[in-house]
Design a protein around this motif. Structure first.
Motif, PDB file in Angstrom:
ATOM      1  N   LYS A 185       0.804  -1.165  -0.097  1.00 28.00           N
ATOM      2  CA  LYS A 185      -0.167   0.008  -0.006  1.00 28.00           C
ATOM      3  C   LYS A 185       0.750   1.115   0.017  1.00 28.00           C
ATOM      4  CE  LYS A 185      -4.127  -2.168   0.361  1.00 28.00           C
ATOM      5  NZ  LYS A 185      -4.094  -2.847  -1.031  1.00 28.00           N
ATOM      6  N   LEU A 186       1.961   0.997   0.010  1.00 26.24           N
ATOM      7  CA  LEU A 186       3.263   1.962   0.165  1.00 26.24           C
ATOM      8  C   LEU A 186       4.213   2.259  -1.138  1.00 26.24           C
ATOM      9  CD1 LEU A 186       4.064   1.578   3.740  1.00 26.24           C
ATOM     10  CD2 LEU A 186       2.303   2.869   3.136  1.00 26.24           C
ATOM     11  N   ALA A 187       4.162   3.419  -1.964  1.00 31.32           N
ATOM     12  CA  ALA A 187       5.048   3.237  -3.043  1.00 31.32           C
ATOM     13  C   ALA A 187       5.908   4.291  -2.997  1.00 31.32           C
ATOM     14  CB  ALA A 187       3.904   3.500  -4.299  1.00 31.32           C
ATOM     15  N   ILE A 188       6.884   4.417  -3.592  1.00 31.02           N
ATOM     16  CA  ILE A 188       7.987   5.343  -3.739  1.00 31.02           C
ATOM     17  C   ILE A 188       8.189   5.546  -5.333  1.00 31.02           C
ATOM     18  CG2 ILE A 188      10.516   6.207  -3.273  1.00 31.02           C
ATOM     19  CD1 ILE A 188       8.418   5.840  -0.610  1.00 31.02           C
ATOM     20  N   LEU A 189       8.198   6.613  -5.751  1.00 29.86           N
ATOM     21  CA  LEU A 189       8.574   7.047  -7.044  1.00 29.86           C
ATOM     22  C   LEU A 189       9.800   7.638  -7.217  1.00 29.86           C
ATOM     23  CD1 LEU A 189       6.797   7.514  -9.626  1.00 29.86           C
ATOM     24  CD2 LEU A 189       6.374   9.795  -8.760  1.00 29.86           C
ATOM     25  N   LEU A 190      10.680   6.924  -7.988  1.00 30.58           N
ATOM     26  CA  LEU A 190      12.104   7.414  -8.205  1.00 30.58           C
ATOM     27  C   LEU A 190      12.261   8.324  -9.389  1.00 30.58           C
ATOM     28  CD1 LEU A 190      12.301   4.487  -6.662  1.00 30.58           C
ATOM     29  CD2 LEU A 190      14.707   4.839  -6.836  1.00 30.58           C
ATOM     30  N   VAL A 191      12.492   9.344  -9.385  1.00 29.57           N
ATOM     31  CA  VAL A 191      12.623  10.293 -10.395  1.00 29.57           C
ATOM     32  C   VAL A 191      13.962  10.517 -10.926  1.00 29.57           C
ATOM     33  CG1 VAL A 191      11.981  12.252 -11.796  1.00 29.57           C
ATOM     34  CG2 VAL A 191      10.409  11.437  -9.791  1.00 29.57           C
ATOM     35  N   SER A 192      14.415   9.811 -12.087  1.00 31.79           N
ATOM     36  CA  SER A 192      16.010   9.814 -12.359  1.00 31.79           C
ATOM     37  C   SER A 192      16.492  11.331 -12.763  1.00 31.79           C
ATOM     38  CB  SER A 192      16.121   9.099 -13.440  1.00 31.79           C
ATOM     39  OG  SER A 192      15.784   9.586 -14.702  1.00 31.79           O
ATOM     40  N   ASP A 193      18.111  11.185 -12.752  1.00 31.30           N
ATOM     41  CA  ASP A 193      18.743  12.253 -13.334  1.00 31.30           C
ATOM     42  C   ASP A 193      18.410  11.986 -15.109  1.00 31.30           C
ATOM     43  OD1 ASP A 193      20.494  10.141 -14.411  1.00 31.30           O
ATOM     44  OD2 ASP A 193      21.746  10.603 -12.652  1.00 31.30           O
ATOM     45  N   VAL A 194      19.546  12.814 -15.791  1.00 26.34           N
ATOM     46  CA  VAL A 194      19.284  12.909 -17.198  1.00 26.34           C
ATOM     47  C   VAL A 194      19.546  11.474 -17.882  1.00 26.34           C
ATOM     48  CG1 VAL A 194      19.511  15.457 -17.416  1.00 26.34           C
ATOM     49  CG2 VAL A 194      21.420  13.920 -17.539  1.00 26.34           C
ATOM     50  N   TYR A 195      20.169  10.892 -17.110  1.00 17.42           N
ATOM     51  CA  TYR A 195      20.320   9.301 -17.886  1.00 17.42           C
ATOM     52  C   TYR A 195      19.470   8.324 -17.930  1.00 17.42           C
ATOM     53  CZ  TYR A 195      25.059  11.345 -18.059  1.00 17.42           C
ATOM     54  OH  TYR A 195      25.980  12.240 -18.578  1.00 17.42           O
ATOM     55  N   GLY A 196      18.162   8.610 -17.119  1.00 16.75           N
ATOM     56  CA  GLY A 196      17.121   7.879 -17.220  1.00 16.75           C
ATOM     57  C   GLY A 196      17.076   6.809 -16.309  1.00 16.75           C
ATOM     58  N   TYR A 197      15.915   5.889 -16.623  1.00 17.93           N
ATOM     59  CA  TYR A 197      15.560   4.684 -15.917  1.00 17.93           C
ATOM     60  C   TYR A 197      16.423   3.346 -15.968  1.00 17.93           C
ATOM     61  CZ  TYR A 197      12.376   1.992 -19.089  1.00 17.93           C
ATOM     62  OH  TYR A 197      12.238   1.002 -19.968  1.00 17.93           O
ATOM     63  N   GLU A 198      17.136   3.267 -16.867  1.00 15.77           N
ATOM     64  CA  GLU A 198      17.857   2.135 -17.073  1.00 15.77           C
ATOM     65  C   GLU A 198      19.229   2.124 -16.255  1.00 15.77           C
ATOM     66  OE1 GLU A 198      18.189   1.485 -21.281  1.00 15.77           O
ATOM     67  OE2 GLU A 198      16.130   0.803 -21.376  1.00 15.77           O
ATOM     68  N   ALA A 199      19.621   3.099 -15.563  1.00 17.54           N
ATOM     69  CA  ALA A 199      20.833   3.402 -14.864  1.00 17.54           C
ATOM     70  C   ALA A 199      20.909   2.194 -13.805  1.00 17.54           C
ATOM     71  CB  ALA A 199      21.129   4.589 -14.354  1.00 17.54           C
ATOM     72  N   PRO A 200      21.959   1.112 -13.735  1.00 20.66           N
ATOM     73  CA  PRO A 200      21.881   0.003 -12.798  1.00 20.66           C
ATOM     74  C   PRO A 200      22.074   0.377 -11.151  1.00 20.66           C
ATOM     75  CG  PRO A 200      23.546  -0.528 -14.663  1.00 20.66           C
ATOM     76  CD  PRO A 200      23.087   1.210 -14.923  1.00 20.66           C
ATOM     77  N   ASN A 201      22.754   1.423 -11.289  1.00 21.78           N
ATOM     78  CA  ASN A 201      22.688   2.075  -9.725  1.00 21.78           C
ATOM     79  C   ASN A 201      21.538   2.375  -9.159  1.00 21.78           C
ATOM     80  OD1 ASN A 201      25.415   1.210  -9.565  1.00 21.78           O
ATOM     81  ND2 ASN A 201      26.238   3.354  -9.359  1.00 21.78           N
ATOM     82  N   LEU A 202      20.653   3.046 -10.265  1.00 19.10           N
ATOM     83  CA  LEU A 202      19.390   3.774  -9.767  1.00 19.10           C
ATOM     84  C   LEU A 202      18.531   2.463  -9.633  1.00 19.10           C
ATOM     85  CD1 LEU A 202      17.493   6.029  -9.482  1.00 19.10           C
ATOM     86  CD2 LEU A 202      17.098   5.966 -11.741  1.00 19.10           C
ATOM     87  N   ARG A 203      18.368   1.517 -10.388  1.00 17.93           N
ATOM     88  CA  ARG A 203      17.460   0.135 -10.281  1.00 17.93           C
ATOM     89  C   ARG A 203      17.864  -0.597  -8.924  1.00 17.93           C
ATOM     90  NH1 ARG A 203      16.033  -2.223 -16.133  1.00 17.93           N
ATOM     91  NH2 ARG A 203      15.074  -0.277 -16.885  1.00 17.93           N
ATOM     92  N   LYS A 204      19.164  -0.590  -8.730  1.00 16.93           N
ATOM     93  CA  LYS A 204      19.677  -1.232  -7.325  1.00 16.93           C
ATOM     94  C   LYS A 204      19.128  -0.418  -6.157  1.00 16.93           C
ATOM     95  CE  LYS A 204      24.053  -1.973  -7.677  1.00 16.93           C
ATOM     96  NZ  LYS A 204      25.542  -2.071  -7.386  1.00 16.93           N
ATOM     97  N   LEU A 205      19.045   0.843  -6.283  1.00 13.99           N
ATOM     98  CA  LEU A 205      18.393   1.400  -5.131  1.00 13.99           C
ATOM     99  C   LEU A 205      16.973   1.347  -5.094  1.00 13.99           C
ATOM    100  CD1 LEU A 205      18.453   3.638  -2.890  1.00 13.99           C
ATOM    101  CD2 LEU A 205      18.571   5.494  -4.448  1.00 13.99           C
ATOM    102  N   ALA A 206      16.378   1.289  -6.212  1.00 16.63           N
ATOM    103  CA  ALA A 206      14.798   0.796  -6.224  1.00 16.63           C
ATOM    104  C   ALA A 206      14.692  -0.475  -5.539  1.00 16.63           C
ATOM    105  CB  ALA A 206      14.320   0.837  -7.642  1.00 16.63           C
ATOM    106  N   ASP A 207      15.512  -1.393  -5.860  1.00 21.51           N
ATOM    107  CA  ASP A 207      15.522  -2.560  -5.105  1.00 21.51           C
ATOM    108  C   ASP A 207      15.664  -2.587  -3.804  1.00 21.51           C
ATOM    109  OD1 ASP A 207      14.974  -3.800  -7.839  1.00 21.51           O
ATOM    110  OD2 ASP A 207      17.160  -4.488  -8.013  1.00 21.51           O
TER     111      ASP A 207
END
Length: 240
Positions: free
Chosen positions: A39-61
């Motif tokens: 019931k709780l969601a976090i939206l991650l809004v990337s920098d200019v390199y977008g949503y396929e950046a591995p470190n960003l996805r790792k943080l989402a995980d």
């Protein structure tokens, strides 16, 4: 306008990175991780390199592992900034991908999450994404808490309009949001007793350090992980 620091250390994008998967959320391709029943969601809004950046996805995980449904939308429609494309420097690219458009595109994503039963949403923005998150945080209708990591384009006037609890994590070495500007943000927030806030400047790190760090560099990883811990604490406190 954003300088070279905004685009330093470009990540090697990998569409199959992360433990989650890509699906449409609110009309945008989005990397999602965690239980869709949360019931709780976090939206991650990337920098200019977008949503396929591995470190960003790792943080989402990592955020998902804490019990949140993490969503990283592709606000650039498959057209992230490419730092070695001399034909299209950042000043040109950003004309096609303004933060105002990111803000408008975030609304249907939030709507889609609400319609599937999410009750509380937080948002974290990195560089470009920080401005989008600040815009969302000017109303309590969209998100309940915000985190900005090394923000770009955010002004003192933006901070004055905030309505939700905000944590700002900045870098000591940052031309886009130097410590002096963060100090101003902190002063404004201190005068807004109705908005809980936290401002921290990380020593010896540069703009982009939370998601564009070198995984082989122990000190860089440690600083990034400290910031990740801070942002998680904020969301655990306010997104519930």
């Amino acid at each position: 306008m954003s300088g070279p620091q905004c685009c330093a250390n470009p990540p090697t994008l990998n569409p199959s990175s992360g433990a989650g998967h890509v699906e449409k959320v609110g009309g945008l391709d989005s990397y999602v991780s965690g239980s869709p029943d949360s019931k709780l969601a976090i939206l991650l809004v990337s920098d200019v390199y977008g949503y396929e950046a591995p470190n960003l996805r790792k943080l989402a995980d990592k955020i998902a592992a804490a019990g949140f449904y993490a969503v990283v939308p592709d606000f650039f429609y498959g057209d992230p900034f490419v730092s070695d494309n001399a034909e299209r420097p950042i000043q040109v690219w950003i004309k096609d991908h303004g933060m105002d458009k990111g803000y408008e595109d975030a609304k249907p994503v939030i709507e889609a999450l609400n319609s599937k039963g999410v009750s509380t949403i937080g948002a974290v923005g990195f560089c470009w994404g920080a401005k989008v998150v600040v815009e969302l945080g000017k109303s309590s209708a969209f998100i309940k808490a915000a985190v900005l990591c090394h923000p770009s384009f955010v002004t003192v006037d933006d901070i004055k309009e905030l309505k939700v609890p905000i944590s700002i994590l900045g870098a000591e070495i940052d031309q886009l949001s130097p410590p002096a500007l963060l100090k101003q943000f902190e002063e404004v927030l201190a005068s807004k007793s109705e908005v809980d806030s936290f401002v921290k400047v990380f020593p010896k790190v540069a703009h982009g350090w939370t998601v564009r760090y070198n995984v082989e560099d122990e000190a860089a990883v440690k600083s990034a992980e400290e910031a990740h811990g801070n942002l998680l604490e904020w969301f655990v406190k306010y997104v519930k």
